[in-house]
Scaffold this motif. Structure first.
Motif, PDB file in Angstrom:
ATOM      1  N   THR A 192      -8.775  10.185   0.240  1.00 11.95           N
ATOM      2  CA  THR A 192      -7.442   9.560  -0.468  1.00 11.95           C
ATOM      3  C   THR A 192      -7.329   9.699  -1.920  1.00 11.95           C
ATOM      4  OG1 THR A 192      -7.422   7.779   1.323  1.00 11.95           O
ATOM      5  CG2 THR A 192      -6.001   7.497  -0.581  1.00 11.95           C
ATOM      6  N   ILE A 194      -5.317   8.077  -4.856  1.00 10.17           N
ATOM      7  CA  ILE A 194      -4.300   6.939  -5.311  1.00 10.17           C
ATOM      8  C   ILE A 194      -4.479   6.416  -6.575  1.00 10.17           C
ATOM      9  CG2 ILE A 194      -5.633   4.943  -4.324  1.00 10.17           C
ATOM     10  CD1 ILE A 194      -3.057   3.535  -3.100  1.00 10.17           C
ATOM     11  N   MET A 201       0.535   8.484  -3.300  1.00  7.49           N
ATOM     12  CA  MET A 201      -0.702   8.482  -2.299  1.00  7.49           C
ATOM     13  C   MET A 201      -0.965   9.927  -1.973  1.00  7.49           C
ATOM     14  SD  MET A 201      -1.086   5.017  -0.233  1.00  7.49           S
ATOM     15  CE  MET A 201       0.021   5.424   0.647  1.00  7.49           C
ATOM     16  N   LEU A 203      -3.076  12.070   0.800  1.00  7.73           N
ATOM     17  CA  LEU A 203      -4.087  11.740   1.868  1.00  7.73           C
ATOM     18  C   LEU A 203      -4.728  13.314   2.352  1.00  7.73           C
ATOM     19  CD1 LEU A 203      -1.951   9.591   4.364  1.00  7.73           C
ATOM     20  CD2 LEU A 203      -3.580   8.838   2.143  1.00  7.73           C
ATOM     21  N   MET A 226      -2.848   2.912   5.229  1.00  7.32           N
ATOM     22  CA  MET A 226      -2.641   3.037   3.909  1.00  7.32           C
ATOM     23  C   MET A 226      -1.906   1.527   3.700  1.00  7.32           C
ATOM     24  SD  MET A 226      -4.333   5.472   2.593  1.00  7.32           S
ATOM     25  CE  MET A 226      -5.605   5.145   3.890  1.00  7.32           C
ATOM     26  N   LEU A 680      -5.823  -1.497  -2.581  1.00  7.91           N
ATOM     27  CA  LEU A 680      -6.848  -0.804  -2.126  1.00  7.91           C
ATOM     28  C   LEU A 680      -8.216  -0.781  -2.761  1.00  7.91           C
ATOM     29  CD1 LEU A 680      -7.189   1.363   0.140  1.00  7.91           C
ATOM     30  CD2 LEU A 680      -6.660   3.184  -1.572  1.00  7.91           C
ATOM     31  N   LYS A 682     -11.769   1.110  -2.014  1.00  6.54           N
ATOM     32  CA  LYS A 682     -12.550   2.116  -1.317  1.00  6.54           C
ATOM     33  C   LYS A 682     -13.675   2.605  -1.758  1.00  6.54           C
ATOM     34  CE  LYS A 682     -11.398   7.096   0.179  1.00  6.54           C
ATOM     35  NZ  LYS A 682     -12.127   7.614  -0.736  1.00  6.54           N
ATOM     36  N   ALA A 693      -7.357  -2.238   2.740  1.00  6.80           N
ATOM     37  CA  ALA A 693      -6.161  -2.180   2.318  1.00  6.80           C
ATOM     38  C   ALA A 693      -5.462  -3.483   2.613  1.00  6.80           C
ATOM     39  CB  ALA A 693      -5.401  -1.125   3.138  1.00  6.80           C
TER      40      ALA A 693
END
Length: 830
Positions: A192, A194, A201, A203, A226, A680, A682, A693
């Motif tokens: 991802t 972002i 975003m 992907l 997401m 988010l 990650k 998320a």
């Protein structure tokens, strides 16, 4: 490689370099020097591979070794920041002379162009266009410049290149088999992106099929995990993004609109995931290139096809057979054909229930569950031909067709009566686009696209109650509906790099829409509506790089609707500020209009139907929404943190209210407000990825038929949604799991006066195991997924009575969401 090792021998004697090469490509000699002496040398691997070197000398230093190897070649070198840089002999550039750099980014294995790749030229950010092309203009006093190129799912390329030239940058995909290629110490763009731009975003579709599921919904399964995109309720044919209503967000594939078929569960996505190449999600606050919607934009770019060798992929799972064939045509063209079809009855009758309401009381305590036996069929096909013209220009024709059919019948005795109900819905969609992209001198580009999208939905409902004892038949419903929507469009846009600070982006769109609606009740025509409208949209924006850490994008759209004889001005503004090495702040605001709307019809039983209509500013106003977006992100190594807030207000909502028992039958106008915060977190560790998320949101609405003049919760409003996902790579085994929790939709029972009730929460855990088996030519993988591991009883978003089942017609069928379901799939590709 064996011949090279036999013919080349280098030894290290202090700082000395021994070269013993006979007719060996220069790039291989340099790679051996790098490996043997732990030095940094930057060069164009493809260009230097054409120079054959024969040398048998000992050099005291690296400097003298490079001088000896290059002495008779049209190449120069210099040491820059501890890196020996080799480049072609070119005329020195006077200081502050205007120069340019342009290039194409493509897949090293298949030659696929990589659109919307990130390019950093000398520290200045840029993005490739649909063709994978970019151009930068700047003032420079040197003949070489550092460049970093990245694309989701590919190894990052970091090198130095000569200016005033067109370069080709080949990126290596990270998900190919280990038996084919091994790359060491290279960074990968993972799942991802972002936080780079407000509301955007990106992907990585390459990792989507590793998530639990059937495979046919892999891309939408990744999208639903997401933040800011509703996952509770398992709805796929209408994405709900940042509180938008049905029909307010737009899904595009290769430039044409995808309206979506019925898809009574979330296991078949609107488009075939095998043909997807790039996915962008604009949740809100997007720039002037996009228009025609007041919600979000999902822009999906399809594959152009393998131009090197024929290939095929076939995927078989519990529900569908999915296949794709890629055939090279001549040297630069390719043809793709992909097809999906369900091959047996998808629904277990025990899983489907309908509610028959015995009276018109909003109270549901007297409702009775009736088992129905549905019949469902789905199929679609993608055909695409693409080719490169003059190695830089791109031409393609992309075509799509799909249809589905859903029908069920009820014939059961209830309290000395027989409930006889037959319902059927058929949907079909056609779409296509013809595209030509031209790369001019110095890398500036022009794009032309002609596209068509069409949706046809037919709905029939026959409902009667038979009383055998008194020999009476009560005919309740006998309705037929036919709704057709068509959209023709022509687009022309240009991207021009004016200088290092300013890049101009502008163009024109011409759109023509047609809508037709026919409704019959007991064979009598009760509604007929047919209209068409055209509009022209002009857009322009300036991408301003104030400095390497501050970018500003200012633009506008002007829409002139010929049927309304009125122009609509839509200003757009966004900014991104990089704070230090890791932090970034993004902000955006803009006005958005929508001229073709999905209007709702609701009766006093709470049954919704949605129909496409063209705005006329009399009965159907033009939708207008204002977006405000503010967020921050933190990126360091393999860790990402993103927090983004939004506020949207939308006017022009329409709802036809048919409350017979309340003597209310009219079109009412409404407004809505949506606001929330997305989070988010990650982390990528080794070959593994995990993310959290969370969305905190609210969507409230007001229509004039509300007895109390207040804002009440919208039918799709949900306060909290939490999503967890983990993907573990133990190649050739891949493990993944995801969990979704939603606090629930409003459960008020009043139609005119809202009655607060308890929300119906949603909870689902999925897991999967995939095993990949492959060799150099044939690749295979098989996997098992268990959906809803805990067998939690959830309600589908489309099953709740005050929520539409789909964007065209409600069938009034109420069904639970996916129960505990094991799935299997087998995928073979070559």
């Amino acid at each position: 490689m064996l011949l090279f090792l036999l013919s080349t021998f280098l030894t290290s004697n202090g700082q000395g370099v021994k070269v013993d090469a006979v007719e060996i490509p220069l790039n291989k000699v340099l790679i051996s020097i790098i490996d043997s002496h732990n030095v940094n040398i930057s060069f164009d691997d493809e260009s230097l591979s054409h120079y054959l070197v024969s040398d048998n000398n000992f050099y005291p230093t690296i400097d003298q070794a490079l001088k000896g190897l290059l002495i008779k070649l049209p190449l120069s070198y210099e040491l820059i920041n501890d890196v020996w840089v080799i480049y072609p002999n070119i005329k020195p550039i006077p200081w502050q002379q205007k120069t340019f750099l342009s290039g194409n980014v493509f897949d090293k294995i298949t030659n696929e162009a990589l659109p919307y790749s990130h390019v950093i030229v000398g520290g200045w950010p840029s993005v490739t266009d649909l063709k994978g092309s970019f151009s930068s203009t700047f003032f420079l006093g040197d003949s070489i410049i550092p460049i970093k190129v990245s694309h989701l799912g590919y190894y990052i390329l970091d090198t130095l290149v000569s200016v005033n030239q067109l370069h080709n940058f080949a990126l290596t995909p990270s998900s190919i088999g280990l038996s084919e290629i091994v790359i060491i110490d290279r960074t990968i763009e993972k799942s991802t992106q972002i936080g780079d731009l407000p509301g955007l975003m990106k992907l990585n579709h390459k990792i989507a099929h590793f998530l639990p599921g059937y495979g046919d919904n892999s891309v939408f399964n990744l999208i639903r995990l997401m933040p800011g995109i509703l996952a509770s309720g398992e709805q796929t044919n209408e994405l709900i993004i940042w509180g938008s209503y049905a029909g307010q967000s737009k899904v595009m594939f290769d430039g044409f609109t995808v309206y979506g078929l019925k898809n009574f569960n979330d296991n078949i996505s609107t488009f075939n995931p095998l043909v997807a190449k790039d996915i962008e999600i604009h949740k809100g606050g997007y720039d002037a290139r996009y228009g025609g919607r007041v919600g979000g934009i999902v822009n999906i770019i399809g594959k152009n096809g393998n131009t090197i060798s024929p290939s095929f992929t076939i995927n078989v799972n519990n529900m569908t057979l999915n296949g794709m064939l890629e055939v090279p045509i001549l040297k630069s063209g390719s043809l793709i054909v992909a097809f999906r079809h369900t091959y047996y009855n998808l629904y277990n009758p025990a899983d489907m229930t309908a509610l028959f309401r015995q009276n018109n009381d909003p109270d549901t305590t007297n409702d009775i569950d009736i088992t129905v036996t549905p019949d469902y069929m789905f199929r679609d096909v993608n055909i695409k031909y693409s080719t490169r013209i003059n190695s830089n220009d791109l031409f393609y024709i992309s075509l799509y067709g799909g249809d589905d059919r859903f029908l069920y019948s009820i014939d059961e005795p209830i309290d000395f009566r027989i409930i006889d109900k037959k319902t059927k819905e058929e949907n079909s969609q056609l779409g296509g686009a013809v595209f030509y992209g031209k790369v001019w001198n110095k890398g500036n580009t022009s794009n032309f696209r002609l596209s068509y999208s069409g949706l046809k939905s037919m709905y029939t409902d026959d409902f009667k109650i038979i009383s055998p004892i008194i020999h009476n038949i009560e005919y309740i419903i006998n309705d037929k509906s036919d709704n057709t929507l068509g959209e023709y469009s022509f687009e022309f846009n240009n991207l021009i790099a004016l200088n290092q600070t300013h890049t101009f982006d502008g163009g024109v769109d011409v759109i023509y829409n047609t809508v037709k609606l026919q409704e019959h009740s007991f064979d009598a025509l009760i509604a007929f509506f047919q209209s068409s409208a055209s509009r022209i949209s002009l857009f322009a924006q300036d991408n301003i790089s104030v400095n390497k850490n501050f970018t500003l994008k200012a633009g506008f759209r002007i829409n002139y609707a010929f049927n309304l004889q009125k122009a609509y001005f839509e200003p757009r503004l966004s900014a991104s500020v990089k704070l230090g090495k890791y932090w970034k702040i993004n902000a955006a605001l803009g006005i958005y209009n929508q001229f073709v709307t999905l209007s709702s019809i609701v009766d006093d039983l709470g049954n919704y139907r949605y129909l496409w209509v063209i705005s006329d500013n009399q009965e159907i106003p033009v939708l207008e929404s204002t977006h405000y977006v503010l967020g921050t992100s933190y990126h360091q190594a393999n860790f990402t943190l993103s927090v983004e807030g939004y506020f949207k207000n939308t006017t022009g909502l329409t709802r036809y209210v048919n409350f017979i028992n309340f003597n209310v039958q009219d079109i009412y106008y409404g407004k809505a407000e949506s606001f929330g915060v997305d989070l988010l977190i990650k982390k990528d560790f080794a070959k593994h990825s995990a993310w959290i998320a969370y969305s905190l949101s609210s969507t409230i609405e007001h229509f004039k038929y509300h007895l109390i003049e207040d804002m009440r919760r919208a039918p799709h409003d949900q306060r909290h949604e939490l999503k967890l996902a983990a993907m573990l790579n133990f190649d050739p085994f891949f493990l993944s799991s995801n969990y979704v929790y939603g606090s629930g939709f409003p459960y008020g029972s009043g139609l005119i006066q809202y009655v607060e009730g308890q929300d119906l929460s949603y909870s689902r855990l999925d897991i999967s195991v995939i095993y990949k088996f492959l060799d150099r030519k044939v690749k295979g993988e098989t996997g098992i997924s268990i959906l809803n591991v805990l067998n939690t009883e959830n309600l589908k978003y489309s099953s709740f009575e005050r929520i539409p089942a789909n964007q065209t017609n409600g069938i009034n069928i109420y069904t639970g969401a996916l129960p505990f379901t094991p799935t299997l799939y087998l995928k073979i590709s070559m």
